[in-house]
Design an enzyme around this catalytic site. Structure first.
Site, PDB file in Angstrom:
ATOM      1  N   SER A 205       0.827  -1.238   0.052  1.00  0.00           N
ATOM      2  CA  SER A 205      -0.301   0.380  -0.338  1.00  0.00           C
ATOM      3  C   SER A 205       1.039   1.303   0.170  1.00  0.00           C
ATOM      4  O   SER A 205       1.643   1.673   1.082  1.00  0.00           O
ATOM      5  CB  SER A 205      -0.675  -0.341   1.062  1.00  0.00           C
TER       6      SER A 205
ATOM      7  N   HIS B  35      -0.792  -1.103  -4.405  1.00  0.00           N
ATOM      8  CA  HIS B  35      -2.337  -1.179  -3.902  1.00  0.00           C
ATOM      9  C   HIS B  35      -2.974   0.730  -3.076  1.00  0.00           C
ATOM     10  O   HIS B  35      -1.753   1.500  -2.538  1.00  0.00           O
ATOM     11  CB  HIS B  35      -3.123  -1.386  -2.589  1.00  0.00           C
TER      12      HIS B  35
ATOM     13  N   ASP C 213      -5.003   3.840  -1.352  1.00  0.00           N
ATOM     14  CA  ASP C 213      -6.258   4.107  -0.974  1.00  0.00           C
ATOM     15  C   ASP C 213      -6.258   5.694  -0.526  1.00  0.00           C
ATOM     16  O   ASP C 213      -5.732   5.942  -0.483  1.00  0.00           O
ATOM     17  CB  ASP C 213      -5.495   3.705   0.557  1.00  0.00           C
TER      18      ASP C 213
ATOM     19  N   MET D  31      -8.742   8.108   0.478  1.00  0.00           N
ATOM     20  CA  MET D  31     -10.139   8.137   1.870  1.00  0.00           C
ATOM     21  C   MET D  31     -10.372   9.926   1.128  1.00  0.00           C
ATOM     22  O   MET D  31      -9.675  10.982   0.594  1.00  0.00           O
ATOM     23  CB  MET D  31      -9.238   8.247   2.372  1.00  0.00           C
TER      24      MET D  31
ATOM     25  N   HIS E 277      -8.661   1.390  -4.096  1.00  0.00           N
ATOM     26  CA  HIS E 277      -9.351   1.269  -3.812  1.00  0.00           C
ATOM     27  C   HIS E 277     -10.269   2.252  -2.569  1.00  0.00           C
ATOM     28  O   HIS E 277      -9.528   3.429  -1.996  1.00  0.00           O
ATOM     29  CB  HIS E 277      -8.608   1.062  -1.912  1.00  0.00           C
TER      30      HIS E 277
ATOM     31  N   MET F 270     -12.685   4.250  -0.664  1.00  0.00           N
ATOM     32  CA  MET F 270     -12.910   4.460   0.884  1.00  0.00           C
ATOM     33  C   MET F 270     -13.770   5.977   0.652  1.00  0.00           C
ATOM     34  O   MET F 270     -13.711   7.162   1.304  1.00  0.00           O
ATOM     35  CB  MET F 270     -11.749   4.455   1.892  1.00  0.00           C
TER      36      MET F 270
ATOM     37  N   MET G 137     -11.598  -6.075   4.475  1.00  0.00           N
ATOM     38  CA  MET G 137     -11.492  -5.360   5.533  1.00  0.00           C
ATOM     39  C   MET G 137     -11.094  -6.178   6.916  1.00  0.00           C
ATOM     40  O   MET G 137     -12.035  -6.589   7.629  1.00  0.00           O
ATOM     41  CB  MET G 137     -11.554  -3.949   5.855  1.00  0.00           C
TER      42      MET G 137
ATOM     43  N   GLY H 201      -9.234   3.288   7.004  1.00  0.00           N
ATOM     44  CA  GLY H 201      -9.095   4.785   7.974  1.00  0.00           C
ATOM     45  C   GLY H 201      -7.403   5.366   7.523  1.00  0.00           C
ATOM     46  O   GLY H 201      -7.285   6.319   7.215  1.00  0.00           O
ATOM     47  N   PHE H 202      -6.323   3.830   8.694  1.00  0.00           N
ATOM     48  CA  PHE H 202      -5.032   4.182   8.474  1.00  0.00           C
ATOM     49  C   PHE H 202      -4.464   2.767   8.334  1.00  0.00           C
ATOM     50  O   PHE H 202      -5.410   1.639   8.551  1.00  0.00           O
ATOM     51  CB  PHE H 202      -4.937   5.076  10.052  1.00  0.00           C
ATOM     52  N   GLY H 203      -3.068   3.509   7.987  1.00  0.00           N
ATOM     53  CA  GLY H 203      -2.798   2.297   7.730  1.00  0.00           C
ATOM     54  C   GLY H 203      -2.073   1.654   9.174  1.00  0.00           C
ATOM     55  O   GLY H 203      -1.895   2.585  10.641  1.00  0.00           O
ATOM     56  N   GLY H 204      -1.527   0.980   9.893  1.00  0.00           N
ATOM     57  CA  GLY H 204      -0.656   0.196  10.645  1.00  0.00           C
ATOM     58  C   GLY H 204      -1.394   0.046  11.598  1.00  0.00           C
ATOM     59  O   GLY H 204      -0.975  -0.162  12.746  1.00  0.00           O
TER      60      GLY H 204
ATOM     61  N   ASP I  12      -6.840  -7.118   3.768  1.00  0.00           N
ATOM     62  CA  ASP I  12      -6.057  -5.793   3.465  1.00  0.00           C
ATOM     63  C   ASP I  12      -6.727  -4.909   5.016  1.00  0.00           C
ATOM     64  O   ASP I  12      -7.164  -4.681   5.712  1.00  0.00           O
ATOM     65  CB  ASP I  12      -6.668  -4.561   2.999  1.00  0.00           C
ATOM     66  N   GLY I  13      -5.051  -4.766   5.409  1.00  0.00           N
ATOM     67  CA  GLY I  13      -4.997  -4.248   7.045  1.00  0.00           C
ATOM     68  C   GLY I  13      -4.258  -5.030   8.004  1.00  0.00           C
ATOM     69  O   GLY I  13      -4.884  -6.474   7.839  1.00  0.00           O
ATOM     70  N   GLY I  14      -3.554  -4.307   8.555  1.00  0.00           N
ATOM     71  CA  GLY I  14      -3.021  -5.568   9.381  1.00  0.00           C
ATOM     72  C   GLY I  14      -1.817  -6.769   8.902  1.00  0.00           C
ATOM     73  O   GLY I  14      -1.857  -7.840   9.704  1.00  0.00           O
TER      74      GLY I  14
ATOM     75  N   GLY J  81       0.586  -1.985   4.083  1.00  0.00           N
ATOM     76  CA  GLY J  81       1.331  -0.792   4.129  1.00  0.00           C
ATOM     77  C   GLY J  81       2.710  -0.757   4.894  1.00  0.00           C
ATOM     78  O   GLY J  81       3.744  -1.229   4.047  1.00  0.00           O
TER      79      GLY J  81
HETATM   80  C1  DX5 Z   1      -6.516   0.789   5.612  1.00  0.00           C
HETATM   81  C2  DX5 Z   1      -6.074   1.025   4.069  1.00  0.00           C
HETATM   82  C3  DX5 Z   1      -5.176   0.379   4.547  1.00  0.00           C
HETATM   83  C4  DX5 Z   1      -4.316  -0.186   5.104  1.00  0.00           C
HETATM   84  C5  DX5 Z   1      -3.264  -0.999   5.350  1.00  0.00           C
HETATM   85  O1  DX5 Z   1      -7.728   1.882   5.436  1.00  0.00           O
HETATM   86  O2  DX5 Z   1      -7.086   0.390   3.424  1.00  0.00           O
HETATM   87  O3  DX5 Z   1      -5.113  -0.626   2.755  1.00  0.00           O
HETATM   88  O4  DX5 Z   1      -2.886   1.139   3.915  1.00  0.00           O
HETATM   89  O5  DX5 Z   1      -1.993  -0.649   5.322  1.00  0.00           O
HETATM   90  P1  DX5 Z   1      -1.330  -1.955   6.894  1.00  0.00           P
HETATM   91  O6  DX5 Z   1      -1.065  -2.934   6.006  1.00  0.00           O
HETATM   92  O7  DX5 Z   1      -0.183  -0.659   7.256  1.00  0.00           O
HETATM   93  O8  DX5 Z   1      -2.342  -2.474   7.696  1.00  0.00           O
HETATM   94 ZN    ZN Z   2      -7.022  -0.385   1.100  1.00  0.00          ZN
END
Ligand code: DX5
Ligand code: ZN
Length: 227
Positions: free
Chosen positions: A15, A40, A42, A44, A73, A75, A144, A149-152, A182-184, A204
């Protein structure tokens, strides 16, 4: 039971959200070094999710810099209003949230009609059974595994069960849509997700916050291919 319907090799989709926004071309070079990778992206809007990130002009700029698949993606609220603009900007895959679009069948048809791959995204609390009457009208499902909304953020483990239920659904219907998560996602869960049926893993922070992102991609790909 027949063989699982999956793409031959699971794909990693780093991402770009976790890359350095002042040096996005460098982020693309990392992914090109780790090919095959899907980029990928994102998107938003500050309404559907509490963050604002990337729009069509940035996708168009990425398109000029790489031949890798661009996976947008969305959002955003009212994704049908913007989906085709992202394809015109260069998106190869476009995914829209089931929760954001009361006319999702129309939006998916429009995405496919414009020559892109169409995906449906489900938030962690949205059941996979909501897709039953759309099977055949999309190319992939994005599950998801965090609240968007956020990475990490931390992976929500019960998503593994959703992957398995979707895998069962595509086998029962004999329609080989891809399953993306997607996510974590990271070294601790990549293999388990692929074994449950995931074909595309978004990562990400596990890539771009690693000391050596190219090495992180190779290590994640190795985990994923040990299906
Ligand atoms: C969250 C995004 C993800 C995010 C993943 O809303 O859709 O794509 O960037 O980041 P990580 O892999 O750090 O959770
Ligand atoms: Zn995403």
């Amino acid at each position: 039971m027949s063989e699982p319907l999956r793409i031959p090799t699971p794909l990693l989709a780093p991402s770009i959200l976790s890359a350095d926004f002042a040096r996005l071309a460098d982020g693309l070079k990392v992914m090109e070094a780790g090919e095959p990778c899907v980029v990928h992206v994102d998107v938003m809007d500050g309404h559907f999710v509490p963050n604002i990130t990337i729009g069509m002009p940035v996708v168009a700029a990425l398109r000029k810099e790489t031949k890798l698949t661009l996976d947008c993606h969305l959002m955003i609220e009212n994704p049908g209003r913007y989906a085709l603009e992202f394809i015109q900007a260069g998106a190869d895959w476009v995914s829209v949230h089931l929760e954001a679009d009361p006319h999702i069948h129309r939006t998916l048809s429009a995405i496919r009609g414009a020559g892109a791959k169409a995906g449906v995204v489900l938030n962690p609390g949205t059941p996979v059974e909501g897709l039953v009457d759309l099977v055949g009208d999309f190319d992939f499902v994005l599950l998801m595994s965090v609240n968007p909304g956020f990475g990490g953020q931390s992976f929500i483990p019960r998503i593994l069960d959703k992957v398995a239920r979707l895998d069962t659904l595509r086998r029962e219907r004999n329609i080989p849509f891809m399953i993306q998560v997607d996510g974590g996602v990271g070294m601790g869960n990549a293999r388990e997700l692929v074994q449950a049926g995931a074909d595309v893993l978004v990562a990400g922070n596990a890539v771009f916050k690693a000391p050596d992102p190219v090495k992180a991609i190779a290590e994640l790909q190795a985990k994923m291919s040990a299906r």
